[in-house]
Design a protein around this motif. Sequence first.
Motif, mmCIF file in Angstrom:
data_model
loop_
_atom_site.group_PDB
_atom_site.id
_atom_site.type_symbol
_atom_site.label_atom_id
_atom_site.label_comp_id
_atom_site.label_asym_id
_atom_site.label_seq_id
_atom_site.Cartn_x
_atom_site.Cartn_y
_atom_site.Cartn_z
ATOM 1 N N ILE A 3 0.859 -0.998 -0.028
ATOM 2 C CA ILE A 3 -0.040 0.027 -0.045
ATOM 3 C C ILE A 3 0.938 1.276 0.071
ATOM 4 O O ILE A 3 1.845 1.337 0.835
ATOM 5 N N GLU A 4 0.549 2.111 -0.899
ATOM 6 C CA GLU A 4 1.259 3.368 -0.998
ATOM 7 C C GLU A 4 0.205 4.601 -0.900
ATOM 8 O O GLU A 4 -1.048 4.722 -1.646
ATOM 9 N N ALA A 5 0.134 5.566 -0.136
ATOM 10 C CA ALA A 5 -0.881 6.669 -0.150
ATOM 11 C C ALA A 5 -0.008 8.074 0.448
ATOM 12 O O ALA A 5 0.696 7.946 1.098
ATOM 13 N N ARG A 6 -0.603 9.054 0.018
ATOM 14 C CA ARG A 6 -0.473 10.178 0.300
ATOM 15 C C ARG A 6 -1.242 10.512 1.589
ATOM 16 O O ARG A 6 -2.494 10.502 1.539
ATOM 17 N N GLU A 34 -5.588 7.573 9.822
ATOM 18 C CA GLU A 34 -5.373 7.846 8.657
ATOM 19 C C GLU A 34 -4.617 6.467 7.943
ATOM 20 O O GLU A 34 -5.235 5.904 6.947
ATOM 21 N N HIS A 38 -6.634 3.715 5.392
ATOM 22 C CA HIS A 38 -5.722 3.252 4.091
ATOM 23 C C HIS A 38 -5.709 1.897 4.046
ATOM 24 O O HIS A 38 -6.130 1.132 2.900
ATOM 25 N N ALA A 42 -7.711 -0.924 1.431
ATOM 26 C CA ALA A 42 -6.968 -1.718 0.495
ATOM 27 C C ALA A 42 -7.064 -3.299 0.893
ATOM 28 O O ALA A 42 -7.048 -4.029 -0.242
ATOM 29 N N TRP A 66 3.863 10.414 3.521
ATOM 30 C CA TRP A 66 3.430 9.134 2.792
ATOM 31 C C TRP A 66 3.302 7.987 3.408
ATOM 32 O O TRP A 66 4.359 7.755 4.301
ATOM 33 N N GLN A 68 3.615 3.974 3.288
ATOM 34 C CA GLN A 68 3.957 2.941 2.681
ATOM 35 C C GLN A 68 3.762 1.550 3.770
ATOM 36 O O GLN A 68 4.338 1.612 5.004
#
Length: 99
Positions: A3-6, A34, A38, A42, A66, A68
């Motif tokens: 998972i990668e998200a801003r 947060e 995410h 996911a 970010w 990860q």
Amino acid sequence: MSIEARLSIPASHPALPGHFPEQPIVPGVLLLDEVRVHVEAASGRRVARIVQLKFIQPLGPGEPAWLQAQIQGDRVSFRVTATRMGDAVTLAQGVLALA
């Protein structure tokens, strides 16, 4: 699964004015929430508990960060970073257990 998200908590968030009024920072629980949002989106699974968690540096209001994360079985290892003065700085890291 990776998972990668801003992430970014706006300066207008209601939790910020009372969290150090002269120099607000994002409360760790808000940053962790947060991450939870995410991870659950996911994985399609609920975060059941925190196995390990360390807050290393604060996140400022509106500052981009970010996420990860790596899901392996029922465990999620994650790291939240921000770029400061051209360098990646770890803000938080930990392990979550999925239900």
